[in-house]
Write a protein that holds these residues in place. Structure first.
Motif, mmCIF file in Angstrom:
data_model
loop_
_atom_site.group_PDB
_atom_site.id
_atom_site.type_symbol
_atom_site.label_atom_id
_atom_site.label_comp_id
_atom_site.label_asym_id
_atom_site.label_seq_id
_atom_site.Cartn_x
_atom_site.Cartn_y
_atom_site.Cartn_z
ATOM 1 N N MET A 254 -52.114 21.210 -47.743
ATOM 2 C CA MET A 254 -52.255 20.049 -46.857
ATOM 3 C C MET A 254 -53.005 20.433 -45.581
ATOM 4 O O MET A 254 -53.857 19.686 -45.087
ATOM 5 C CB MET A 254 -50.853 19.516 -46.543
ATOM 6 N N SER A 255 -52.694 21.633 -45.070
ATOM 7 C CA SER A 255 -53.364 22.094 -43.853
ATOM 8 C C SER A 255 -54.875 22.278 -44.090
ATOM 9 O O SER A 255 -55.692 21.927 -43.237
ATOM 10 C CB SER A 255 -52.713 23.391 -43.392
ATOM 11 N N TYR A 256 -55.240 22.797 -45.258
ATOM 12 C CA TYR A 256 -56.674 22.963 -45.539
ATOM 13 C C TYR A 256 -57.387 21.614 -45.604
ATOM 14 O O TYR A 256 -58.504 21.465 -45.097
ATOM 15 C CB TYR A 256 -56.890 23.753 -46.838
ATOM 16 N N LEU A 257 -56.739 20.626 -46.228
ATOM 17 C CA LEU A 257 -57.382 19.298 -46.302
ATOM 18 C C LEU A 257 -57.559 18.722 -44.895
ATOM 19 O O LEU A 257 -58.622 18.201 -44.543
ATOM 20 C CB LEU A 257 -56.537 18.327 -47.144
ATOM 21 N N THR A 258 -56.506 18.839 -44.086
ATOM 22 C CA THR A 258 -56.555 18.278 -42.728
ATOM 23 C C THR A 258 -57.617 18.987 -41.890
ATOM 24 O O THR A 258 -58.388 18.343 -41.169
ATOM 25 C CB THR A 258 -55.170 18.439 -42.057
ATOM 26 N N GLN A 259 -57.640 20.330 -41.990
ATOM 27 C CA GLN A 259 -58.634 21.077 -41.203
ATOM 28 C C GLN A 259 -60.066 20.728 -41.632
ATOM 29 O O GLN A 259 -60.968 20.625 -40.794
ATOM 30 C CB GLN A 259 -58.421 22.583 -41.371
ATOM 31 N N ALA A 260 -60.264 20.531 -42.936
ATOM 32 C CA ALA A 260 -61.613 20.180 -43.413
ATOM 33 C C ALA A 260 -62.061 18.859 -42.790
ATOM 34 O O ALA A 260 -63.207 18.725 -42.339
ATOM 35 C CB ALA A 260 -61.618 20.089 -44.939
ATOM 36 N N VAL A 261 -61.148 17.886 -42.738
ATOM 37 C CA VAL A 261 -61.511 16.582 -42.159
ATOM 38 C C VAL A 261 -61.763 16.719 -40.658
ATOM 39 O O VAL A 261 -62.681 16.093 -40.110
ATOM 40 C CB VAL A 261 -60.422 15.531 -42.454
ATOM 41 N N THR A 262 -60.980 17.562 -39.988
ATOM 42 C CA THR A 262 -61.211 17.788 -38.554
ATOM 43 C C THR A 262 -62.610 18.368 -38.339
ATOM 44 O O THR A 262 -63.372 17.884 -37.500
ATOM 45 C CB THR A 262 -60.134 18.729 -37.977
ATOM 46 N N TYR A 263 -62.957 19.407 -39.110
ATOM 47 C CA TYR A 263 -64.305 19.983 -38.971
ATOM 48 C C TYR A 263 -65.382 18.932 -39.248
ATOM 49 O O TYR A 263 -66.390 18.859 -38.545
ATOM 50 C CB TYR A 263 -64.496 21.164 -39.930
ATOM 51 N N LEU A 264 -65.182 18.121 -40.280
ATOM 52 C CA LEU A 264 -66.199 17.097 -40.598
ATOM 53 C C LEU A 264 -66.368 16.137 -39.436
ATOM 54 O O LEU A 264 -67.483 15.815 -39.024
ATOM 55 C CB LEU A 264 -65.784 16.306 -41.856
ATOM 56 N N SER A 265 -65.239 15.687 -38.863
ATOM 57 C CA SER A 265 -65.329 14.676 -37.807
ATOM 58 C C SER A 265 -65.871 15.268 -36.506
ATOM 59 O O SER A 265 -66.379 14.537 -35.663
ATOM 60 C CB SER A 265 -63.986 13.973 -37.599
ATOM 61 N N GLU A 266 -65.784 16.597 -36.361
ATOM 62 C CA GLU A 266 -66.347 17.235 -35.151
ATOM 63 C C GLU A 266 -67.840 17.533 -35.311
ATOM 64 O O GLU A 266 -68.483 17.992 -34.374
ATOM 65 C CB GLU A 266 -65.601 18.555 -34.867
ATOM 66 N N THR A 267 -68.391 17.298 -36.503
ATOM 67 C CA THR A 267 -69.809 17.605 -36.741
ATOM 68 C C THR A 267 -70.686 16.460 -36.241
ATOM 69 O O THR A 267 -70.447 15.300 -36.586
ATOM 70 C CB THR A 267 -70.057 17.814 -38.262
ATOM 71 N N GLU A 268 -71.691 16.822 -35.434
ATOM 72 C CA GLU A 268 -72.603 15.794 -34.938
ATOM 73 C C GLU A 268 -73.362 15.184 -36.115
ATOM 74 O O GLU A 268 -73.842 15.906 -36.990
ATOM 75 C CB GLU A 268 -73.588 16.444 -33.962
ATOM 76 N N GLY A 269 -73.426 13.858 -36.154
ATOM 77 C CA GLY A 269 -74.146 13.205 -37.250
ATOM 78 C C GLY A 269 -73.238 12.790 -38.394
ATOM 79 O O GLY A 269 -73.694 12.209 -39.378
ATOM 80 N N ILE A 270 -71.933 13.098 -38.284
ATOM 81 C CA ILE A 270 -70.972 12.653 -39.310
ATOM 82 C C ILE A 270 -69.851 11.879 -38.623
ATOM 83 O O ILE A 270 -69.249 12.367 -37.670
ATOM 84 C CB ILE A 270 -70.332 13.833 -40.083
ATOM 85 N N SER A 271 -69.586 10.658 -39.107
ATOM 86 C CA SER A 271 -68.372 9.940 -38.686
ATOM 87 C C SER A 271 -67.482 9.788 -39.902
ATOM 88 O O SER A 271 -67.956 9.364 -40.973
ATOM 89 C CB SER A 271 -68.697 8.538 -38.181
ATOM 90 N N VAL A 272 -66.225 10.131 -39.737
ATOM 91 C CA VAL A 272 -65.268 9.926 -40.843
ATOM 92 C C VAL A 272 -64.710 8.511 -40.703
ATOM 93 O O VAL A 272 -64.074 8.175 -39.706
ATOM 94 C CB VAL A 272 -64.143 10.984 -40.802
ATOM 95 N N LEU A 273 -64.994 7.662 -41.690
ATOM 96 C CA LEU A 273 -64.601 6.244 -41.608
ATOM 97 C C LEU A 273 -63.295 5.956 -42.325
ATOM 98 O O LEU A 273 -62.649 4.949 -42.047
ATOM 99 C CB LEU A 273 -65.689 5.350 -42.222
ATOM 100 N N GLY A 274 -62.932 6.806 -43.273
ATOM 101 C CA GLY A 274 -61.701 6.515 -44.019
ATOM 102 C C GLY A 274 -61.240 7.717 -44.813
ATOM 103 O O GLY A 274 -62.036 8.599 -45.151
ATOM 104 N N LYS A 275 -59.936 7.732 -45.079
ATOM 105 C CA LYS A 275 -59.343 8.814 -45.874
ATOM 106 C C LYS A 275 -58.475 8.183 -46.952
ATOM 107 O O LYS A 275 -57.696 7.262 -46.659
ATOM 108 C CB LYS A 275 -58.470 9.710 -44.992
ATOM 109 N N SER A 276 -58.579 8.684 -48.159
ATOM 110 C CA SER A 276 -57.709 8.178 -49.239
ATOM 111 C C SER A 276 -56.289 8.680 -49.020
ATOM 112 O O SER A 276 -56.044 9.512 -48.143
ATOM 113 C CB SER A 276 -58.215 8.691 -50.590
ATOM 114 N N LYS A 277 -55.383 8.211 -49.856
ATOM 115 C CA LYS A 277 -54.070 8.855 -49.921
ATOM 116 C C LYS A 277 -54.268 10.274 -50.482
ATOM 117 O O LYS A 277 -55.347 10.612 -50.977
ATOM 118 C CB LYS A 277 -53.144 8.055 -50.844
ATOM 119 N N ILE A 278 -53.219 11.075 -50.374
ATOM 120 C CA ILE A 278 -53.264 12.445 -50.903
ATOM 121 C C ILE A 278 -52.625 12.419 -52.301
ATOM 122 O O ILE A 278 -51.542 11.849 -52.474
ATOM 123 C CB ILE A 278 -52.451 13.405 -50.009
ATOM 124 N N TYR A 279 -53.287 13.042 -53.259
ATOM 125 C CA TYR A 279 -52.799 13.063 -54.642
ATOM 126 C C TYR A 279 -52.510 14.495 -55.080
ATOM 127 O O TYR A 279 -53.290 15.416 -54.808
ATOM 128 C CB TYR A 279 -53.842 12.444 -55.582
#
Ligand SMILES: Nc1ncnc2c1ncn2[C@@H]1O[C@H](COP(=O)(O)OP(=O)(O)OP(=O)(O)O)[C@@H](O)[C@H]1O
Ligand SMILES: Nc1nc2c(c(=O)[nH]1)N=C(CO)CN2
Length: 162
Positions: free
Chosen positions: A16-41
């Motif tokens: 779970m921590s790896y998934l969360t950290q990946a999304v944090t890195y993505l959202s901190e990247t210039e030129g990328i906006s995270v608009l939505g996240k699915s449920k976790i499966y």
């Protein structure tokens, strides 16, 4: 700007921590906006390599970044999160796959978009359904595509939140 969908998977360590950290890195990247996240499966491993269950999810992004540059970025995030490429389709702290990028088609040695395996993987299509903004994909509803994957591995919705 392009709407894109990235598939995340983890089956090593604190998944779970790896998934969360990946999304944090993505959202901190210039030129990328995270608009939505699915449920976790929680998902049974797909493919021939015996390994532990995965946590899988899909995130919806908006980006101005060209596909190959985006792959450099996602592979950089995988490296930062300790991903080692030991076995093809083997266990990993984090895998980030570029699933769809608007209506872009890419077919190079390094990158295929739409992702070549998408129609076979319920662990991608089921979370994709949570965040997908169109009615159809490849001319079919996601529900139909999910029913046609033919893969028997189980996919369970979890109560994990992020
Ligand atoms: N759409 C894509 N998203 C991510 N990687 C891709 C894509 N198309 C091609 N690749 C290439 O696939 C290579 C192998 O990726 P990776 O190591 O993540 O494989 P894998 O996770 O074992 O298998 P898979 O990519 O089928 O999930 C990458 O180095 C990358 O160049
Ligand atoms: N359930 C599941 N199985 C897999 C996954 C994954 O993310 N989830 N990734 C793989 C290699 O990319 C191989 N098998």
């Amino acid at each position: 700007m392009t709407i894109g969908y990235l598939a995340l998977g983890s089956n090593l360590g604190d998944r779970m921590s790896y998934l969360t950290q990946a999304v944090t890195y993505l959202s901190e990247t210039e030129g990328i906006s995270v608009l939505g996240k699915s449920k976790i499966y929680e998902t049974e491993p797909y493919g021939d390599v015996p390994q532990d269950n995965y946590l899988n999810a899909v995130v919806k992004i908006e980006t101005s970044i060209e596909p190959i540059k985006l792959l450099d970025i996602t592979q950089g995030i995988e490296a930062k999160l300790g991903r080692e490429r030991l076995i093809r389709w083997g266990p990993r702290t984090i895998d980030i796959d570029l699933i769809l990028l608007g209506d872009k088609h890419v077919n190079t040695e390094r990158l295929t978009i739409p992702h070549i395996e998408i129609k076979k993987r319920s662990f991608v299509l089921i979370p994709l359904k949570d965040v997908y903004e169109e009615d159809t994909l490849f001319g079919q509803t996601l529900e139909n595509l999910i029913n046609q994957t033919g893969n028997k591995e189980e996919v369970w919705e979890t109560t994990e939140s992020w």
